[in-house]
Enzyme design. Structure first.
Site, short mmCIF file in Angstrom:
data_model
loop_
_atom_site.label_atom_id
_atom_site.label_comp_id
_atom_site.label_asym_id
_atom_site.label_seq_id
_atom_site.Cartn_x
_atom_site.Cartn_y
_atom_site.Cartn_z
N ARG A 90 0.83 -1.21 0.00
CA ARG A 90 0.00 0.00 0.00
C ARG A 90 0.85 1.26 0.00
O ARG A 90 0.50 2.26 -0.62
CB ARG A 90 -0.94 -0.03 1.20
N GLN A 103 -8.32 -7.22 -0.34
CA GLN A 103 -7.87 -6.93 -1.71
C GLN A 103 -9.03 -6.38 -2.54
O GLN A 103 -8.85 -5.42 -3.31
CB GLN A 103 -7.27 -8.18 -2.33
N ASP A 162 -4.34 -15.36 7.11
CA ASP A 162 -3.02 -15.79 6.62
C ASP A 162 -2.30 -16.69 7.62
O ASP A 162 -1.24 -17.24 7.31
CB ASP A 162 -2.15 -14.57 6.29
#
Ligand code: S3P
Length: 436
Positions: free
Chosen positions: A27, A177, A323
């Site tokens: 980002r 995302q 994750d």
């Protein structure tokens, strides 16, 4: 093809700092490139995935200076100076943009490219070429972009940007995302673009756009951006990656007699589901030295070995630990009793099908596993069996299997481990440091 050979040597002791945060690094390079002037990004993750994002912007005419910090604990960080040219300052890329293994690069770039007066083509490695892109194609097409893909919404993607109109998008998946792609495209619209998600996903884009002076409003699960702002350059320091620290948090919790201090770790609540889960399993974890760095909460985490117990995990805990599933499976394998994870179908479309990958590899190590469509049931055991295991080219599977090797009898081999460099160059050196 590289491999990791690992066996238990001694308890893990000492202090480490994880590499810079991957999500925030992506980002920072995107938002700086779109801002007007010179941004300073300290502690950028110098690993394959975020470098793909930098290279994409270099291909579109953005100058990015890299100052590597050589003799530090890691070779994984760099300070960047990014000379942003504003929302409309990008040039047509001469070549196809290769996003490598990085889903974040591809999906977030789609949002930026949707607003450009040119077209560009995105490809990736064999894993990325199999990952679903319809989830960004649908909202961006509704906003006015023209996106060609392979049948079913797979890369390569050709994106012809243009004049966009704001939308109020209800995303069927909790995905940072997708949310970020829509918000970035929203920068190119007149008026307010909104995106809602079923559960809250990581909010780094929102925080960084605010820091760049963009008007962002957050109401429960809905985020709105007001378009056509001038983005201010950033002066930011990226915290250590919680998802990389996670391998050592679990290792410290399951390798008998271990005691580790993990310094400078981002503890954004949208990322730290694993801490809550491990605490529920009985882990001995202390969060100290809490502070804020460039708009993100940061702390030092100390972990001591304790015997974990299996639990049930689902619901809105899943996106907060999305994750960490592979390493959580290792914690569950070393826990007393059974752990059941549900509501995690997204894991089927990560860098590998992580439910299938972890089920197969843990069975090789003697763990009783039941694969569910949207999760997994794992029966813990006192010791795992050393085995030759596979990474499926998935960095987080590779590092998780290496940690599993620390609680296994005999030697464990993890094959095909180059993928570790996508997020964590220096992973093995850091583990070896704790074993000395
Ligand atoms: C990421 C979002 C998550 C995560 C990925 C990084 C990001 O993906 O799994 O590793 O940086 O926005 P989804 O948006 O597909 O959930």
């Amino acid at each position: 093809m590289s491999q990791i050979n690992i066996k238990y040597e001694r308890p893990l002791k000492g202090e480490i700092s994880p590499p810079p945060d991957k999500s925030i690094s992506h980002r920072a390079s995107i938002i700086s490139s779109l801002s007007e002037g010179k941004s300073i990004i300290r502690n950028f993750l110098n690993a394959e995935d975020p470098l793909r994002t930098c290279n994409a912007f270099r291909q579109m005419g953005i100058e990015i200076e890299e100052h590597r910090t050589q003799n530090t604990e890691h070779r994984q960080k760099a300070d960047l100076i990014i000379h942003g040219k504003g929302l409309m300052g990008l040039k047509t890329p001469k070549d196809i943009i290769d996003c490598g293994n990085s889903g974040t690069t591809m999906r977030l770039l789609c949002g930026v490219l949707a607003g450009q007066p040119f077209s560009a083509t995105l490809i990736g490695d064999s894993s990325l070429m199999r990952r679903p892109m319809q989830r960004v194609i649908t909202p961006l097409t509704e906003m006015g972009a023209v996106i060609q893909s392979e049948k079913g919404g797979y890369p390569p993607l050709n994106i012809k940007g243009g004049k966009l109109k704001p939308i109020d998008y209800k995303s069927p998946v909790a995905s940072a995302q997708v949310k970020s792609a829509v918000l970035l495209a929203g920068l190119y619209c007149d008026g307010v673009t909104s995106v809602s998600e079923p559960e809250k996903s990581r909010d780094h884009t929102e925080r960084m756009l605010k820091a760049a002076g963009v008007n962002i409003e957050i109401k429960d699960l809905k985020v709105s951006v007001t378009g056509k702002a001038k983005l201010k350059p950033l002066d930011t320091t990226i915290p250590g990656d919680f998802s990389s620290a996670a391998f050592f948090i679990v290792a410290g919790a399951i390798v008998p007699d271990s005691k580790i201090l993990i310094k400078n770790v981002g503890i954004n609540p949208t990322r730290t589901g694993l801490l809550d889960i491990l605490k529920m399993m009985g882990a001995d974890i202390t969060i100290g030295n809490k502070r804020e760095v460039s708009g993100e909460p940061v702390s030092d985490i100390s972990v001591k070995y304790s015997r974990l117990t299996g639990i049930e995990i689902g619901g809105d805990m899943i996106p907060r630990a999305i994750d960490e599933f592979p390493i959580l499976c290792i914690a569950a394998s070393a826990a007393q009793g059974t752990t059941k994870i549900t509501g995690a179908k997204e894991l089927r479309v990560k860098e590998s099908d992580r439910i299938a990958s972890m089920s197969k590899e843990l069975r090789k190590m003697g763990v009783e596993v039941e694969e569910l469509e949207d999760g997994i049931i794992i029966k813990g055991r006192a010791r795992l069996k050393g085995a030759t295991t596979q990474s499926y080219g998935d960095h987080r599977v590779a590092m998780s299997m290496a940690i599993a090797g620390l609680v296994a009898d005999g030697e464990t081999i993890v094959e095909d481990t180059e993928c570790v460099n996508t997020s964590f160059p220096g992973f093995m050196e850091m583990l070896e440091k704790l074993q000395q």
